[in-house]
Design an enzyme around this catalytic site. Structure first.
Site, PDB file in Angstrom:
ATOM      1  N   ASP A  43     -17.589 -22.873 -12.888  1.00 16.56           N
ATOM      2  CA  ASP A  43     -16.196 -22.749 -14.326  1.00 16.56           C
ATOM      3  C   ASP A  43     -16.617 -23.495 -15.556  1.00 16.56           C
ATOM      4  O   ASP A  43     -16.627 -25.286 -15.346  1.00 16.56           O
ATOM      5  CB  ASP A  43     -15.092 -23.099 -13.893  1.00 16.56           C
ATOM      6  CG  ASP A  43     -13.689 -22.456 -15.100  1.00 16.56           C
ATOM      7  OD1 ASP A  43     -14.376 -21.419 -15.915  1.00 16.56           O
ATOM      8  OD2 ASP A  43     -12.364 -22.525 -14.724  1.00 16.56           O
TER       9      ASP A  43
ATOM     10  N   HIS B 266      -0.412 -28.639 -18.811  1.00 17.08           N
ATOM     11  CA  HIS B 266       0.386 -28.931 -17.510  1.00 17.08           C
ATOM     12  C   HIS B 266       1.242 -30.354 -17.980  1.00 17.08           C
ATOM     13  O   HIS B 266       1.008 -30.736 -19.127  1.00 17.08           O
ATOM     14  CB  HIS B 266      -0.905 -29.355 -16.952  1.00 17.08           C
ATOM     15  CG  HIS B 266      -2.408 -28.375 -16.533  1.00 17.08           C
ATOM     16  ND1 HIS B 266      -3.440 -28.429 -17.494  1.00 17.08           N
ATOM     17  CD2 HIS B 266      -1.790 -27.774 -15.404  1.00 17.08           C
ATOM     18  CE1 HIS B 266      -4.007 -27.176 -16.973  1.00 17.08           C
ATOM     19  NE2 HIS B 266      -3.776 -26.980 -15.643  1.00 17.08           N
TER      20      HIS B 266
ATOM     21  N   ASP C 182     -16.354 -23.380 -18.743  1.00 18.99           N
ATOM     22  CA  ASP C 182     -14.802 -22.932 -19.364  1.00 18.99           C
ATOM     23  C   ASP C 182     -15.582 -23.397 -20.959  1.00 18.99           C
ATOM     24  O   ASP C 182     -15.413 -24.129 -22.167  1.00 18.99           O
ATOM     25  CB  ASP C 182     -14.475 -24.522 -19.476  1.00 18.99           C
ATOM     26  CG  ASP C 182     -12.957 -23.719 -18.336  1.00 18.99           C
ATOM     27  OD1 ASP C 182     -12.447 -23.042 -18.563  1.00 18.99           O
ATOM     28  OD2 ASP C 182     -12.386 -24.814 -17.698  1.00 18.99           O
TER      29      ASP C 182
ATOM     30  N   GLU D 114      -8.131 -15.495 -17.286  1.00 12.13           N
ATOM     31  CA  GLU D 114      -9.321 -15.952 -17.683  1.00 12.13           C
ATOM     32  C   GLU D 114     -11.111 -15.672 -17.908  1.00 12.13           C
ATOM     33  O   GLU D 114     -10.661 -14.913 -16.584  1.00 12.13           O
ATOM     34  CB  GLU D 114      -9.622 -17.127 -16.958  1.00 12.13           C
ATOM     35  CG  GLU D 114     -10.085 -18.755 -17.779  1.00 12.13           C
ATOM     36  CD  GLU D 114     -10.086 -19.507 -17.347  1.00 12.13           C
ATOM     37  OE1 GLU D 114     -11.747 -20.126 -17.172  1.00 12.13           O
ATOM     38  OE2 GLU D 114      -9.175 -20.522 -17.145  1.00 12.13           O
TER      39      GLU D 114
ATOM     40  N   ASP E 201      -0.619 -33.796 -18.535  1.00 16.33           N
ATOM     41  CA  ASP E 201      -1.205 -33.489 -19.615  1.00 16.33           C
ATOM     42  C   ASP E 201      -0.705 -34.792 -20.598  1.00 16.33           C
ATOM     43  O   ASP E 201      -1.055 -35.288 -21.417  1.00 16.33           O
ATOM     44  CB  ASP E 201      -1.742 -32.785 -19.894  1.00 16.33           C
ATOM     45  CG  ASP E 201      -2.445 -31.808 -19.395  1.00 16.33           C
ATOM     46  OD1 ASP E 201      -3.236 -32.005 -18.621  1.00 16.33           O
ATOM     47  OD2 ASP E 201      -2.815 -30.411 -19.326  1.00 16.33           O
TER      48      ASP E 201
ATOM     49  N   ASP F 223      -6.861 -16.218 -21.071  1.00 10.72           N
ATOM     50  CA  ASP F 223      -7.009 -17.913 -21.322  1.00 10.72           C
ATOM     51  C   ASP F 223      -9.105 -16.978 -21.659  1.00 10.72           C
ATOM     52  O   ASP F 223      -9.399 -16.377 -20.676  1.00 10.72           O
ATOM     53  CB  ASP F 223      -7.402 -18.682 -20.387  1.00 10.72           C
ATOM     54  CG  ASP F 223      -6.341 -19.043 -20.195  1.00 10.72           C
ATOM     55  OD1 ASP F 223      -5.344 -18.857 -20.926  1.00 10.72           O
ATOM     56  OD2 ASP F 223      -6.391 -20.431 -18.799  1.00 10.72           O
TER      57      ASP F 223
ATOM     58  N   ASP G 288      -8.560 -22.159 -23.170  1.00  6.56           N
ATOM     59  CA  ASP G 288      -9.279 -22.963 -22.092  1.00  6.56           C
ATOM     60  C   ASP G 288     -10.285 -23.102 -22.626  1.00  6.56           C
ATOM     61  O   ASP G 288     -11.454 -22.228 -21.260  1.00  6.56           O
ATOM     62  CB  ASP G 288      -8.503 -22.418 -20.878  1.00  6.56           C
ATOM     63  CG  ASP G 288      -8.279 -23.118 -19.600  1.00  6.56           C
ATOM     64  OD1 ASP G 288      -9.229 -24.541 -19.397  1.00  6.56           O
ATOM     65  OD2 ASP G 288      -7.975 -23.000 -19.022  1.00  6.56           O
TER      66      ASP G 288
ATOM     67  N   GLU H  53      -2.046 -17.349 -12.291  1.00 10.12           N
ATOM     68  CA  GLU H  53      -3.981 -17.034 -12.938  1.00 10.12           C
ATOM     69  C   GLU H  53      -4.955 -16.503 -11.913  1.00 10.12           C
ATOM     70  O   GLU H  53      -4.880 -17.738 -10.896  1.00 10.12           O
ATOM     71  CB  GLU H  53      -4.158 -17.853 -13.790  1.00 10.12           C
ATOM     72  CG  GLU H  53      -5.747 -18.517 -14.581  1.00 10.12           C
ATOM     73  CD  GLU H  53      -5.701 -19.814 -15.615  1.00 10.12           C
ATOM     74  OE1 GLU H  53      -6.672 -20.098 -15.573  1.00 10.12           O
ATOM     75  OE2 GLU H  53      -4.419 -19.256 -15.738  1.00 10.12           O
TER      76      GLU H  53
ATOM     77  N   HIS I 127     -13.174 -16.448 -14.947  1.00  9.83           N
ATOM     78  CA  HIS I 127     -12.924 -16.637 -13.577  1.00  9.83           C
ATOM     79  C   HIS I 127     -13.014 -15.504 -13.250  1.00  9.83           C
ATOM     80  O   HIS I 127     -13.749 -14.747 -12.473  1.00  9.83           O
ATOM     81  CB  HIS I 127     -10.988 -16.619 -13.140  1.00  9.83           C
ATOM     82  CG  HIS I 127     -10.275 -18.307 -13.452  1.00  9.83           C
ATOM     83  ND1 HIS I 127      -8.794 -18.819 -13.840  1.00  9.83           N
ATOM     84  CD2 HIS I 127     -11.650 -19.497 -14.323  1.00  9.83           C
ATOM     85  CE1 HIS I 127      -8.789 -19.918 -13.951  1.00  9.83           C
ATOM     86  NE2 HIS I 127     -10.191 -20.384 -14.541  1.00  9.83           N
TER      87      HIS I 127
END
Length: 440
Positions: free
Chosen positions: A306, A100, A308, A267, A103, A295, A338, A231, A270
């Site tokens: 989420d 991002h 991750d 993802e 980031d 992802d 991710d 996404e 998700h």
């Protein structure tokens, strides 16, 4: 300065090795179905979870003490973070990364300061890419963290927020283009609602579509040849997001005439939140013609958020890769991690353990999926199941040779009395298990 001086470059040592900092199944140059594993997988490491997240959660403060996250000049810390990131990518041997905008660069106190900081860091990232050979799989803009986006970015009731978001995406897309990125991702984390009591659904959908149309126009204006990707995610942080799942995104794109311009970045976690399997979302994306990238992570089926986590299921990923391989593999997309280490995993080695193990899982799953593609047993049974539709009668129906009435009359005249054929699900599941566990 080296941030991972005590950690060697990760090499392939084979399944017999007990070295936790080695690949046991991922041999990057091994050829499968005419490509190397590296070419198939197109692995990327994400910037945000790996180098930005301080190890906090909603109940506790940051648990990590990363040297590149210590107090100091914001731009200098951003450069140190980039140094750590590219050292990590290089030691891991992964060809791509993702980010991002916020980031990689400090946001600053104004839009002008944001743009200046980001421009400086894009220059620096370009230098690091040139020196390392690591490439950008995709870039994106963070349109969800700052309080200004509490009510959304493109769907915000304030057009000034829409304008700010447009500025961020303009800079992020320009940066992605300049850095040779192969995709640009749009994740609408706040593009949704928390209550319908204050929400105009049609207005917000129209705003979102207008925003996407502007992104498409800018992509073509600057000559960016990569793919634009949405996404999907059903909720979190909002109660309901407009990009709920692959089917919802496709319907939205068709409604606004964007189906030929934008694809999806899927993802795994998700998909779980949307009540789907990862396999379902990937298969659906191919069926709808919008598959773009992935992802790679996993969620906890007992948690409704989420998580991750790093992928660790060869079984789940084999079916995902089966769909990807049987449709020709990735084009601009790849497998982006991710995923983040757990909050208690505070050692630098843990970052490597998470990625190394997950990369091995990807390699194993891809090879198992290749077995399914090569032996053609699943596809053969699927073709057999629908074979009658390829006959003259089935083709006449599909090509418009019947009206509803004429087909009804034909069925009556022939006295059709169809019999149900077995779906053979158990046999198909056995074929999958035989491929996964090396039984055949």
């Amino acid at each position: 300065m080296s941030y991972f001086e005590h950690i060697p470059a990760i090499r392939y040592e084979g399944p017999q090795s007990d070295n936790p900092l080695a690949y046991h199944h991922y041999d990057a140059e091994k050829r499968v179905l005419g490509k190397t594993l590296a070419e198939h997988l197109r692995i990327a490491v994400c910037y945000w979870h790996t180098f930005v997240w301080p190890g906090h959660d909603i109940f506790g403060q940051g648990a990590f003490q990363r040297p590149w996250q210590q107090p100091g000049d914001a731009l200098e810390r951003a450069r140190l973070k980039a140094d750590a990131a590219f050292e990590f990518f290089t030691k891991l041997g992964t060809p791509f990364y993702t980010f991002h905008d916020t980031d990689v660069a400090p946001e600053g106190d104004s839009l002008r300061e944001y743009a200046a900081n980001f421009a400086r860091m894009v220059d620096y990232l370009g230098e690091r890419q040139q020196a390392s050979g690591v490439r950008l799989l995709w870039g994106t803009a963070n349109l969800f963290s700052h309080p200004r986006f509490a009510a959304g970015a493109a769907t915000n009731p304030n057009p000034d927020v829409f304008a700010w978001a447009a500025a961020q995406v303009c800079h992020a897309l320009d940066a992605t283009h300049r850095l040779g990125g192969e995709n640009y991702v749009l994740w609408g984390g706040r593009e949704g609602y928390e209550t319908l009591l204050n929400t105009d659904l049609k207005r917000e959908r129209d705003q979102f579509a207008r925003f996407l149309s502007m992104v498409v126009e800018h992509k073509h204006r600057i000559g960016f040849k990569g793919a634009l990707l949405i996404e999907p995610k059903p909720q979190e942080p909002t109660k309901h997001q407009y990009d709920y799942d692959v089917a919802t995104v496709h319907g939205f794109l068709v409604q606004y005439g964007l189906q030929n311009e934008i694809r999806v970045n899927i993802e795994a976690n998700h998909a779980t939140l949307a009540g789907h399997s990862f396999h379902h979302e990937i298969a659906n994306a191919f069926a709808l013609g919008v598959f773009g990238s992935v992802d790679a992570n996993r969620g906890d089926p007992q948690n409704g958020w989420d998580t991750d986590q790093f992928p660790n299921s060869v079984e789940e990923l084999t079916l995902a890769f089966y769909e990807i391989l049987r449709h020709g593999g990735f084009t601009t997309g790849g497998m982006n991690f991710d995923a983040k280490v757990r909050r208690q995993s505070v050692d630098p080695e843990d970052l490597f353990y998470g990625h190394v193990g997950a990369i091995d899982v990807l390699a194993l799953a891809l090879e198992r999926a290749a077995v399914l593609v090569e032996n053609d047993r699943l596809d053969a049974l699927r073709r057999q199941r629908y074979a009658q539709w390829d006959d003259a009668f089935g083709q006449k129906i599909l090509s418009g040779g019947y009206t509803l009435q004429s087909l009804a009359e034909d069925a009556l005249a022939r006295g059709v009395d169809p019999r149900h054929a077995s779906g053979a699900q158990e046999r198909l599941e056995n074929i999958v298990n035989q491929a996964i566990y090396g039984l055949r």
